[in-house]
Design a protein around this motif. Structure first.
Motif, PDB file in Angstrom:
ATOM      1  N   LYS A  63       0.837  -1.204   0.000  1.00  0.00           N
ATOM      2  CA  LYS A  63       0.000   0.000   0.000  1.00  0.00           C
ATOM      3  C   LYS A  63       0.866   1.246   0.000  1.00  0.00           C
ATOM      4  N   SER A  64       0.261   2.308  -0.468  1.00  0.00           N
ATOM      5  CA  SER A  64       0.971   3.574  -0.522  1.00  0.00           C
ATOM      6  C   SER A  64       1.388   4.008   0.882  1.00  0.00           C
ATOM      7  N   GLY A  65       2.686   4.274   1.066  1.00  0.00           N
ATOM      8  CA  GLY A  65       3.186   4.743   2.353  1.00  0.00           C
ATOM      9  C   GLY A  65       3.417   3.655   3.380  1.00  0.00           C
ATOM     10  N   GLU A  66       3.252   2.404   2.971  1.00  0.00           N
ATOM     11  CA  GLU A  66       3.360   1.299   3.920  1.00  0.00           C
ATOM     12  C   GLU A  66       4.818   0.878   4.136  1.00  0.00           C
ATOM     13  N   PHE A  67       5.109   0.358   5.324  1.00  0.00           N
ATOM     14  CA  PHE A  67       6.413  -0.256   5.602  1.00  0.00           C
ATOM     15  C   PHE A  67       6.200  -1.764   5.568  1.00  0.00           C
ATOM     16  N   LEU A  68       6.619  -2.378   4.457  1.00  0.00           N
ATOM     17  CA  LEU A  68       6.405  -3.811   4.302  1.00  0.00           C
ATOM     18  C   LEU A  68       7.739  -4.538   4.351  1.00  0.00           C
ATOM     19  N   THR A  69       7.778  -5.627   5.102  1.00  0.00           N
ATOM     20  CA  THR A  69       9.023  -6.378   5.234  1.00  0.00           C
ATOM     21  C   THR A  69       8.904  -7.730   4.547  1.00  0.00           C
TER      22      THR A  69
ATOM     23  N   SER B  61      19.991   7.618  -0.396  1.00  0.00           N
ATOM     24  CA  SER B  61      18.853   7.012  -1.078  1.00  0.00           C
ATOM     25  C   SER B  61      17.568   7.801  -0.879  1.00  0.00           C
ATOM     26  N   ILE B  62      17.547   8.755   0.062  1.00  0.00           N
ATOM     27  CA  ILE B  62      16.308   9.527   0.235  1.00  0.00           C
ATOM     28  C   ILE B  62      16.452  10.974  -0.207  1.00  0.00           C
ATOM     29  N   VAL B  63      17.693  11.403  -0.521  1.00  0.00           N
ATOM     30  CA  VAL B  63      17.920  12.821  -0.787  1.00  0.00           C
ATOM     31  C   VAL B  63      17.179  13.293  -2.038  1.00  0.00           C
ATOM     32  N   PHE B  64      16.966  12.395  -2.988  1.00  0.00           N
ATOM     33  CA  PHE B  64      16.256  12.826  -4.207  1.00  0.00           C
ATOM     34  C   PHE B  64      14.753  12.552  -4.112  1.00  0.00           C
ATOM     35  N   GLU B  65      14.308  12.337  -2.881  1.00  0.00           N
ATOM     36  CA  GLU B  65      12.885  12.172  -2.586  1.00  0.00           C
ATOM     37  C   GLU B  65      12.207  11.141  -3.482  1.00  0.00           C
ATOM     38  N   PRO B  66      12.727   9.912  -3.458  1.00  0.00           N
ATOM     39  CA  PRO B  66      12.060   8.868  -4.227  1.00  0.00           C
ATOM     40  C   PRO B  66      10.724   8.553  -3.563  1.00  0.00           C
TER      41      PRO B  66
ATOM     42  N   ILE C  93       9.493   5.567  -3.563  1.00  0.00           N
ATOM     43  CA  ILE C  93       9.587   4.192  -3.069  1.00  0.00           C
ATOM     44  C   ILE C  93      11.002   3.975  -2.556  1.00  0.00           C
ATOM     45  N   LEU C  94      11.123   3.325  -1.404  1.00  0.00           N
ATOM     46  CA  LEU C  94      12.440   3.064  -0.830  1.00  0.00           C
ATOM     47  C   LEU C  94      12.593   1.563  -0.612  1.00  0.00           C
ATOM     48  N   LEU C  95      13.712   1.010  -1.095  1.00  0.00           N
ATOM     49  CA  LEU C  95      13.973  -0.418  -0.941  1.00  0.00           C
ATOM     50  C   LEU C  95      15.205  -0.595  -0.061  1.00  0.00           C
ATOM     51  N   MET C  96      15.157  -1.544   0.845  1.00  0.00           N
ATOM     52  CA  MET C  96      16.322  -1.786   1.706  1.00  0.00           C
ATOM     53  C   MET C  96      16.573  -3.280   1.819  1.00  0.00           C
ATOM     54  N   ASP C  97      17.803  -3.701   1.507  1.00  0.00           N
ATOM     55  CA  ASP C  97      18.163  -5.113   1.582  1.00  0.00           C
ATOM     56  C   ASP C  97      19.052  -5.351   2.801  1.00  0.00           C
ATOM     57  N   GLU C  98      18.490  -5.886   3.839  1.00  0.00           N
ATOM     58  CA  GLU C  98      19.207  -6.164   5.086  1.00  0.00           C
ATOM     59  C   GLU C  98      20.172  -5.046   5.448  1.00  0.00           C
ATOM     60  N   PRO C  99      19.674  -3.826   5.581  1.00  0.00           N
ATOM     61  CA  PRO C  99      20.590  -2.694   5.775  1.00  0.00           C
ATOM     62  C   PRO C  99      21.294  -2.717   7.120  1.00  0.00           C
ATOM     63  N   LEU C 100      20.790  -3.478   8.067  1.00  0.00           N
ATOM     64  CA  LEU C 100      21.377  -3.437   9.405  1.00  0.00           C
ATOM     65  C   LEU C 100      22.204  -4.668   9.724  1.00  0.00           C
TER      66      LEU C 100
ATOM     67  N   ARG D 267      12.344   3.469  11.579  1.00  0.00           N
ATOM     68  CA  ARG D 267      10.895   3.516  11.725  1.00  0.00           C
ATOM     69  C   ARG D 267      10.428   4.983  11.839  1.00  0.00           C
ATOM     70  N   HIS D 268      11.116   5.781  12.671  1.00  0.00           N
ATOM     71  CA  HIS D 268      10.758   7.197  12.810  1.00  0.00           C
ATOM     72  C   HIS D 268      10.898   7.924  11.484  1.00  0.00           C
ATOM     73  N   LEU D 269      12.012   7.623  10.807  1.00  0.00           N
ATOM     74  CA  LEU D 269      12.287   8.271   9.526  1.00  0.00           C
ATOM     75  C   LEU D 269      11.171   7.956   8.541  1.00  0.00           C
ATOM     76  N   HIS D 270      10.726   6.711   8.569  1.00  0.00           N
ATOM     77  CA  HIS D 270       9.652   6.327   7.669  1.00  0.00           C
ATOM     78  C   HIS D 270       8.375   7.096   7.985  1.00  0.00           C
ATOM     79  N   GLU D 271       8.108   7.261   9.278  1.00  0.00           N
ATOM     80  CA  GLU D 271       6.916   8.023   9.646  1.00  0.00           C
ATOM     81  C   GLU D 271       7.029   9.462   9.179  1.00  0.00           C
ATOM     82  N   LYS D 272       8.254  10.004   9.256  1.00  0.00           N
ATOM     83  CA  LYS D 272       8.457  11.392   8.865  1.00  0.00           C
ATOM     84  C   LYS D 272       8.327  11.568   7.353  1.00  0.00           C
ATOM     85  N   LEU D 273       8.924  10.638   6.591  1.00  0.00           N
ATOM     86  CA  LEU D 273       8.989  10.823   5.140  1.00  0.00           C
ATOM     87  C   LEU D 273       7.813  10.180   4.415  1.00  0.00           C
ATOM     88  N   GLY D 274       7.307   9.110   4.972  1.00  0.00           N
ATOM     89  CA  GLY D 274       6.105   8.490   4.447  1.00  0.00           C
ATOM     90  C   GLY D 274       6.229   7.831   3.094  1.00  0.00           C
ATOM     91  N   MET D 275       7.464   7.457   2.675  1.00  0.00           N
ATOM     92  CA  MET D 275       7.540   6.794   1.383  1.00  0.00           C
ATOM     93  C   MET D 275       7.238   5.302   1.523  1.00  0.00           C
TER      94      MET D 275
END
Ligand SMILES: Nc1ncnc2c1ncn2[C@@H]1O[C@H](COP(=O)(O)OP(=O)(O)OP(=O)(O)O)[C@@H](O)[C@H]1O
Ligand SMILES: [Mg+2]
Lengths: 360, 294
Positions: free
Chosen positions: A33-39, A153-158, A160-167, A183-191
């Protein structure tokens, strides 16, 4: 980055990718869904990275459809997709400074120097690296690299954001902190965010929804709580949290384990074979027969001290072994039964979950 | 605790012993360098300051400045070296790039083919080119027979032949370091670039190329410096029309038995080479320091 970029839903339909005889992705369909954090959560080799690479455009699937919003993307070149991606090893350009890395996508977009440097500063601020712009990449710690990769990866305001085991390269403490920060960043940016991990705790902590992947198939797509409390199949129940499965049989309207008819709140799935899922922390040691409890008689076979909790193994009459986990406080540990003692295990009806048995 | 002083003295002695042992391992090589490099080069310097009458004199160097032919020889040497290096880059860089993108198995096969010429002697390879390229050689015969050109072209005993031969011999020296640098570039860098919006061409020039430059510099420098002192190939394929410093040194000794003049040439070539290496090393370091950012 003051106003949120408009997020985009992702629609995946029938995506299949084979490597020789291996089905890395087997007819995968998925709606983010739009704006969702899906794992995407799954064991090693289950196809998580492959799916992410299909979304980013680096892997060409055999067939399938992929839409960002209304636009078909499956044949679009990666550099035209406009998705941000954080790579597992960060992939920061070693010949550029931190600011050079973060500003790279802006330079490609021919942004004016002044505007770009404003954006770079704000992105670095967002990941708490203000003032690090002139550092070179090899002067950064693992956690800092991770943040720079995120800022880039967020500076150009995409949208959609994809992350492959970033941590995965960070130590546990830092990982815990970064999980909250992401998680906070996602709430702030909402992508719209698709996140890959094989760490179930990470997935449970961060996600709006989790897709459990195995052998290139999505086994279940649900919220963390649904996934943990009401798994749809044995694979999901087994992969998320610890659990023991006891074979049970349908008996009229109800379900029977041996001679015991089980009380329960949840519905029973419609399959031929059934199993009772037991989570160690949901089982209690009881006296007598409290209201609303299913009681199982057992013998203690092992007792383990684990610091914050104890782990007790008990054998049921039919030979199945069940783990029981409980908190240790006020000297509980010394009052626990010994190996060889007969005990009664209580499973509350709200915690009694019947799932489809193996091979169903 | 106090009785053994925590073994401080003993540990220090162990450390010292280890260093001496390490030095011991290096000493045969050091000795060799001393015997076959330092002493002869010193001797070379000494001889270059000895005049025809056997006394100290600067005449060998004065002659070099006074006679036009000498400066022409140096210019030719640098010209040939620069051209060879440039051609090696133009041919070798794309080839190394191609190899670096292959799966390891195929890349190794290519690498073996690139190294194959090293198994035959320099002289053999040079004469092979003579056979191929001369007036009645295979290339001319074949081209005329299929009508590419009518008159035999002059490929050897001139600059063209010299360059063909030298590029062929020098190519592996360029390809190897460039290929090594390219192999070590993480493929994720290119993916990241393209994910951030770079077209394949942009990604190549902004990410891949800059990361491959250390290998390119190392390879070019090696080719250039090796070319400066090259003898066999220009002597055979240049046919006396391309005269490089090394050939002048040989003629000074063989024809004129003038060791002083030959030594002076050698000294100048050596000093020039060292200066070039020094400048290049400064340049390389600067490159690494300023490579990022902008
Ligand atoms: N380039 C490739 N060539 C051949 N097989 C591949 C390739 N990439 C992936 N596979 C196979 O596809 C399957 C899925 O791989 P993928 O990398 O997507 O797994 P993953 O879920 O990301 O695993 P991990 O958690 O270990 O990263 C694996 O069986 C893998 O061996
Ligand atoms: Mg993976």
């Amino acid at each position: 980055m003051s106003d949120k970029p408009e997020a985009l839903p992702i629609t995946v339909r029938g995506v299949t990718k084979t490597y020789g005889r291996v089905h890395a992705l087997d007819d995968v369909s998925l709606d983010v869904k739009s704006g969702e954090f899906l794992t995407l959560l799954g064991p090693s080799g289950s196809g998580k990275t492959t799916l992410l690479m299909v979304l980013a455009g680096f892997t060409r699937p055999d067939r399938g459809s992929l839409k960002f919003g209304e636009d078909e993307m499956i044949r679009t070149a990666p550099h035209l997709r406009g998705v941000g991606m954080v790579f597992q090893n960060y992939a920061l350009f070693p010949h550029m400074t931190v600011a050079g890395n973060v500003g790279y996508p802006l330079r490609l977009r021919k942004m004016s120097k002044a505007e770009a440097s404003g954006r770079i500063d704000r992105a670095l601020e967002l990941v708490q690296l203000d003032g690090y712009g002139e550092r070179s990449i090899d002067q950064l710690s693992g956690g800092q690299k991770q943040r720079v990769a995120l800022a880039r990866s967020i500076v150009f305001e995409p949208r959609i954001l994809l992350m492959d085991e970033p941590l995965s390269a960070l130590d546990k403490k830092l990982r815990d902190r970064m999980q909250i920060e992401l998680r906070h960043l996602h709430e702030k940016l909402g992508m719209t965010t698709v996140y890959v991990t094989h760490d179930q705790r990470e997935a449970l902590t961060m996600s709006d929804r989790i897709a459990v992947v195995n052998h290139g198939k999505i086994m279940q797509l649900a919220t963390p709580q649904q996934l943990y409390d009401r798994p749809e199949n044995q694979f999901v129940a087994d992969f998320i949290g610890d659990s023991t499965f006891l074979p049970v049989v349908r008996d009229g309207q109800g379900v029977r384990y041996g001679e015991t008819t089980l009380q329960m709140d949840a519905a029973v799935p419609d399959t031929r074979t059934l199993a009772l899922m037991i989570r160690p922390e949901r089982v209690r040691l009881v006296d007598g027969a409290p209201e609303g409890m299913n009681i199982l008689n057992a013998t203690v076979t092992e007792l383990v001290y684990q610091g914050e909790s104890y782990l007790l193994y008990a054998r049921l009459n039919d030979g199945a072994e069940i783990a029981v986990r409980g908190a240790i406080r006020e000297g509980t540990f010394s009052n626990l039964p010994r190996v060889g003692d007969a005990v009664k295990l209580g499973l509350h009806r709200a915690d009694t979950v019947i799932i489809a048995g193996e091979g169903a | 605790m106090t009785s053994a002083h925590l073994h401080a003295a003993g540990l220090r002695r162990d450390e010292r012993m280890e260093r001496w042992r390490l030095f011991g391992l290096g000493s045969p090589a050091l000795l060799l360098v001393l015997v076959i490099l330092v002493i002869p080069v010193g001797w070379l310097f000494y001889v270059s300051f000895i005049g025809a009458d056997g006394n100290f004199s600067l005449e060998n160097y004065e002659r070099m400045i006074a006679r036009k032919s000498y400066s022409r020889i140096f210019i030719t040497t640098f010209q040939v070296s620069l051209l060879t290096t440039a051609l090696c880059i133009v041919i070798g860089y794309p080839l190394a790039y191609f190899m670096s993108q292959l799966p390891t198995k195929w890349a190794n096969l290519c690498l073996i083919t690139v190294l194959l010429p090293f198994w035959t002697s320099l002289l053999v390879r040079t004469y092979a080119w003579l056979v191929l390229l001369q007036k009645q050689g295979l290339v001319n015969q074949w081209a005329i027979s299929i009508g590419l050109w009518d008159e035999p072209l002059k490929f050897v005993h001139n600059m063209t032949g010299t360059l063909i031969g030298m590029v062929h011999i020098m190519l592996p020296f360029l390809i190897l370091p460039v290929y090594g640098a390219m192999r070590s570039i993480d493929r994720d860098y290119m993916k990241a670039a393209s994910n951030l919006g770079a077209s394949p061409r942009r990604a190549f020039w902004t990410v891949f190329f800059p990361l491959s430059t250390p290998g390119l510099f190392a390879g070019s420098l090696m080719v250039f410096v090796l070319c400066l002192g090259f003898f066999v190939t220009p002597a055979v394929l240049g046919g006396g029309r391309v005269i490089m410093v090394s050939m002048k040194i040989v003629s000074n000794i063989e024809l004129f038995v003038n060791w002083g003049a030959a030594s002076a040439l050698g000294v100048v070539l050596l000093v020039l080479t060292v200066i070039i290496l020094w400048i290049a090393s400064r340049f390389l370091k600067l490159e690494q320091m300023t490579g990022g950012g902008h």
